[in-house]
Design an enzyme around this catalytic site. Sequence first.
Site, PDB file in Angstrom:
ATOM      1  N   SER A 181      -4.739  10.539  -3.971  1.00  0.00           N
ATOM      2  CA  SER A 181      -4.822   9.831  -2.697  1.00  0.00           C
ATOM      3  C   SER A 181      -3.742  10.340  -1.748  1.00  0.00           C
ATOM      4  O   SER A 181      -2.883  11.136  -2.124  1.00  0.00           O
ATOM      5  CB  SER A 181      -4.678   8.325  -2.923  1.00  0.00           C
ATOM      6  OG  SER A 181      -3.410   8.032  -3.496  1.00  0.00           O
ATOM      7  N   TYR A 182      -3.787   9.843  -0.519  1.00  0.00           N
ATOM      8  CA  TYR A 182      -2.834  10.290   0.509  1.00  0.00           C
ATOM      9  C   TYR A 182      -1.405  10.069   0.022  1.00  0.00           C
ATOM     10  O   TYR A 182      -1.034   8.946  -0.336  1.00  0.00           O
ATOM     11  CB  TYR A 182      -3.080   9.519   1.801  1.00  0.00           C
ATOM     12  CG  TYR A 182      -2.334  10.066   2.984  1.00  0.00           C
ATOM     13  CD1 TYR A 182      -2.518  11.382   3.414  1.00  0.00           C
ATOM     14  CD2 TYR A 182      -1.445   9.268   3.694  1.00  0.00           C
ATOM     15  CE1 TYR A 182      -1.842  11.889   4.503  1.00  0.00           C
ATOM     16  CE2 TYR A 182      -0.758   9.765   4.798  1.00  0.00           C
ATOM     17  CZ  TYR A 182      -0.961  11.078   5.196  1.00  0.00           C
ATOM     18  OH  TYR A 182      -0.276  11.575   6.277  1.00  0.00           O
TER      19      TYR A 182
END
Length: 503
Positions: A209-210
């Site tokens: 994820s980010y």
Amino acid sequence: DNTYRARFSHLEGKHIYSAACNPVRLDKLAIDAVDTRMEIDLRTGYCFTRLLTDSFRNVIKPNIANDDNSNGNSAKGKKKNDKMISYGNCQFPTLGFVVDRFRRIKYFKEEEFWGIDLNLKKDRKKFPFIWERNRLYDRLQIVCIYQNCINEQSDHVVVKHVSTNPTSRYAPLPLTTVELQKDCSRYFKFSAKDTLQVAENMYTKGLISYPRTETDSFPRSMDFKHFISMQTASSEWGEYSSSLLDESNHKFRVPRRGKHDDEAHPPIHPVGYADNLTGKEKTVYEYVVRRFLASCSLDATGSMTSIKVQWSTETFHSTGLVVLERNYLDVFKWDHWDSSKKGLPSVAVGEHIQISDATISSGKTAAPQPLTETELISLMDVNGIGTDATIADHIDKILTREYIIKQKLGSGKSSKEVFHPTILGYGLADGFGKLGFNNISLTKPFMRKDMENDLADICQGSKPKDRVLKETLEVYRDAYTITDEKVSTLVNAYKSALNHSRS
């Protein structure tokens, strides 16, 4: 009011589709806060950088230019002083942390101390006990205490307290950017900037994820088992992942919720499986996966036994740990929690135990160690210097500007990299400390922390952007005026540091 954005945190297909179908309004207050930070940083950075660069231009030894001029003629050998002395509202407090630690080491004065080492004997085994007072700095006092104990109770101690209680070691919280950078520095000796760069590469590949987030709580709607199931194919942690999915053994639990939420992105977690990574990508990916699996696991449990004994007027204690269930420790291999090797004697309250030996020990206080990158990141995070996304850049910037250097301390597995200020960095910090600002400091974190609090107020709507800009810029304008008037103090501080290093 009519502008929307698709908010997403990783590149999995369903997530992107959902974000596109559910756009959200722009947050005008957040935009105002970002604009305010950018304007303050640009104004102060430009003005102070120009002042410092011009003031030090004829003081710092110039570089030798090796580039060619526009006519193709060689400019080799010409002196060119292109040294930039940049200022940043986060750069200088970061430098200040390194210089403060350096000063503590430089001006440290060791002190001698004394203590009492006690070993008890039972069942033909020796068991060390720790003095409750730990240490004293008066030799005469320690001799008097020791002699009194010998005179009154020379050969035994009395058990005063015995307890056995359950204890736990908590599974880690969901992963934030700061924790990722700190752990990769601590465990793998990666710089914060390298760690973030590797994490961003894996994000664009759809593996995690980010990686820029301050949030340590997963959304309640998170499908944890979906992401865990992706990892069952691994030859290293696949079996453990499968055990979390097996409902019969009750090993899975929803991760603990931390206290931080940036309301933008969830904690860092794997969103895809990969078994063909190499180098730093493989290391960081493995860490992210194991950290995620550990956060979805039960806490480790154990039993802690504590014994306190009395020797005349003095109390001593010892503790022993028995690990009962390792749980998350089986997958998060960098965390260690082990049972005590020697254990404790079996005793009861009121029992007399024979003294094997009791001696007065001595030692000297030690100076603190130079800052590691893990410690520096922690200090910046706690004091609000930079964000999760910019901490690495600020550290890299003062390395590039040669305000600090990184050196290896120790050898082998116990070695670590630490920061030291350069002569320039020390001179700048020392000089700014001598300028006599009005209750402010450009090398301490307080001004920046106050500004970040004001930006949070803008986001919450309790302070207008124009007011924060006006008040903050007035403070920096006063600081600039004083710096401009007393710039010779800065230059002389650098010269003094330079001369001191030569002598």
